[in-house]
Structure formats: C-alpha cells, structure tokens
Design a protein around this motif. Structure first.
Motif, PDB file in Angstrom:
ATOM      1  N   LEU A  97      38.880  47.109  43.641  1.00 24.01           N
ATOM      2  CA  LEU A  97      37.717  47.861  44.124  1.00 24.01           C
ATOM      3  C   LEU A  97      36.477  46.985  44.223  1.00 24.01           C
ATOM      4  O   LEU A  97      35.541  47.309  44.955  1.00 24.01           O
ATOM      5  N   THR A  98      36.474  45.870  43.501  1.00 24.43           N
ATOM      6  CA  THR A  98      35.367  44.923  43.603  1.00 24.43           C
ATOM      7  C   THR A  98      35.511  44.016  44.819  1.00 24.43           C
ATOM      8  O   THR A  98      34.527  43.718  45.513  1.00 24.43           O
ATOM      9  N   MET A 125      44.072  55.268  44.220  1.00 22.31           N
ATOM     10  CA  MET A 125      43.011  54.344  44.618  1.00 22.31           C
ATOM     11  C   MET A 125      43.597  53.044  45.165  1.00 22.31           C
ATOM     12  O   MET A 125      43.075  52.478  46.138  1.00 22.31           O
ATOM     13  N   CYS A 143      42.946  51.670  49.039  1.00 21.57           N
ATOM     14  CA  CYS A 143      42.363  50.363  49.357  1.00 21.57           C
ATOM     15  C   CYS A 143      43.344  49.466  50.105  1.00 21.57           C
ATOM     16  O   CYS A 143      42.963  48.803  51.084  1.00 21.57           O
TER      17      CYS A 143
END
Length: 341
Positions: free
Chosen positions: A207-208, A67, A71
């Motif tokens: 991820l935010t 992940m 990103c």
C-alpha cells in the motif's frame, strides 16, 4: 445541428457511464470478496454478536487478502495498458520486459538455496527476493534501453526482455531440477499465482509502493496518446519520448515487482483487461489507463473469490482461473477475426 450535438453528447457520456459501471462493479466485488469464504459474514457478525476469534480471522486474513487483490489487479492492468501504449501494440503485457521472470528466478533462488517459506521470516524473505529480482531486471532493462534512440530503443527493450525471459526461465529450470520435492511444490504453487499468503506487514508495504507506481502510470496517459501519432510527430508536439519511456518502465518495474513478489505470477490480468477495455472504450489512454486499473481490480477480486469458493475448503490458485478466462477469450477473438484493436 441538433442531431450532431446530440450525437456528440452521447459519445461524451459514454466514458462517464463506463467509469460508473466499473466503480459499481468494484464495490460489488469488494462486498462479495469480503463476505465470501469459509468464514462467511453472518448476521451475528454484523450485529457484533460473533466471537472475537471470528473477527480476528476476518481482520487478519480476509481484509489484507482483499486489499492485496485490489492493489495487484490495479497495478498489473494499469501497467499492461501503459505497456501497450508504449509499444503501440494492443497485445503487449507487463511481463514483456522480463520483470516477472526476474522475480520468479529470485524467488526460486530463495526457496531452493536459502530456506523457502516455512516460517514467517522465510515468507517475508520470499517477498523481498521477488521484489528485488523484478526491480533489478527493471533497472537493467532501463539502462539497456537508454542506449538506443527512437524506435531502436523500443526494439532494444524488446530484445532485452526476450533475453532476460529466456535466461530466467533456464535458471528457474536448473533450480527446479535440483530442488527437493517440497521445494518443487512451493515453486509450482508460487508460479501459479495466489493471494493466500496475504499478511498485514507486506500488504502495508504494498500500500506504500502502489500509489507511487499508479501515479507514474496515470501521469503518462496524456503523453502516451501523443506517442500513438509516431515519435517524430509527437516530438514536434513537444513530447520527450525518452523521459516517457523511463517513467513507464520504472513505474511498471515497481508495480510488477511488488505484485509478483506478494502474489506470484498471475497471468492475463495485464493483457486481458486493457485489451477488452480498448475494444470497448477506444484507444485514448486518458480513459483507458484508469479504467484498466478499475477493471483489473474487479477481475482479480472476482477470480480470487471464485478460487476460494469453488473447491472449498480447498483453494484453487487464482492464476489458473485468470488463464482459464483469458485463453478462451483470445481464441474467441481470433475466431471472430478481431485479434487486435
């Protein structure tokens, strides 16, 4: 008439085919990255017969790492495509304004003066320091650039980035000179770039933040196309160039800040991927920016999987692999006589 219509339809299918190819490549890269490494995904794991510890290692280490690579690749390449459009230079990259150097200086200050990354708190502190340094530089460049108008504003941004890169490099050199051997090793490894320190808490933070930066870059793609006509022509077409610069700089600062804070300095992703896709897809940012995001994720995931596999059980810094890919590619472009789009 039929031949002209057929020709137009072929050119209209080209972007669709490119996006389909990139999405397919991303799916393959995700599968390969999730199933490769010292803990391979065996048939026993797929059948649910593997020990619980194997699943824990896979979920706690492999998945957040993938992940993170996804990103960071999207953020660096999308920022690179937007910076190339903002400066109207196909060789611009997201480190041009000094955000990566600011993050590097902040991390060096944390490692040398405060405590390094020997504990979980130290590791999270390193992430926070890197993000704070990159974002502080982004805000500084933003306010400096706001003092100029038109083309002079872009020139001011470039000079500010050059000055910050120079000052941060000098500060990092002083800290490396006074650092201990262990601290110097930490600085060196962080500067090479790696996804090895991926943990769920900071990855969840990424991820935010990542969707905010990606949305800001995607929102700018139509206006960046207008900007290629020149600021005067774009202004007559209704473009607010200062607002576009603010949005791109802030989105790039956020994206580069979180990426460098978590993964270190990974070179050539933000320069190589948009440049290659520009040669393939053309200069339109409506397609180039989302395609660059997909391409950056694919390249970084593949490079990280190779970094974990080539010298297993040891691990190569992924930034070295991306530099080994990017450097020969641009030399090849120069030898072919096509250094830019």
């Amino acid at each position: 008439m039929k031949s002209a219509a057929l020709l137009r339809s072929r050119w209209q299918l080209r972007p669709v085919g490119a996006c389909q190819l990139l999405v397919f490549g991303l799916l393959l890269a995700l599968v390969w990255s999730l199933s490769s490494g010292p803990l391979g995904v065996s048939l026993a794991m797929l059948n649910g017969e593997a020990p619980h510890s194997a699943w824990q290692i896979w979920w706690q280490l492999r998945v957040p790492r993938v992940m993170l690579g996804l990103c960071v690749g999207m953020l660096l390449s999308g920022s690179g495509a937007a910076m190339q459009g903002l400066f109207r230079n196909p060789l611009a990259d997201p480190t041009l304004l000094g955000m990566a150097s600011g993050a590097g200086l902040a991390v060096a200050l944390w490692i040398v003066l405060i405590g390094g990354s020997d504990s979980s708190f130290g590791l999270y502190g390193q992430f926070i320091a890197g993000f704070s340094g990159a974002f502080a530089v982004g805000l500084l460049v933003f306010f400096i650039g706001a003092r100029g108008q038109g083309a002079s504003s872009l020139f001011t941004l470039l000079l500010a980035g050059l000055a910050i890169n120079t000052l941060a490099g000098a500060g990092g050199g002083v800290l490396a000179f006074v650092a201990s051997d262990e601290q110097l090793r930490q600085l060196s490894l962080w500067g090479m770039g790696s996804l090895a320190n991926a943990l769920w808490p900071p990855v969840i933070g990424l991820l935010t933040c990542a969707p905010v930066a990606l949305w800001g870059l995607l929102r700018s793609r139509h206006e960046l196309d207008l900007l290629q006509l020149g600021e005067l022509t774009a202004h007559s077409a209704g473009l607010d160039a200062p607002r576009l610069r603010r949005r791109v700089v802030l989105a790039t600062a956020l994206g580069v800040g979180v990426s460098v804070a978590l993964a270190g300095i990974i070179g050539f992703i933000g320069l190589l991927v948009p440049h290659c896709l520009r040669l393939w897809l053309g200069p339109s940012h409506r397609l180039l920016i989302p395609a660059s995001m997909l391409g950056g994720a694919v390249l970084l995931l593949l490079a990280d999987t190779l970094a974990r596999s080539l010298a297993a059980p040891a691990e190569l810094p992924v930034g070295l692999l991306t530099s080994l890919i990017g450097g020969p590619y641009f030399l090849w472009l120069l030898l072919r006589g096509r250094p830019s789009c």
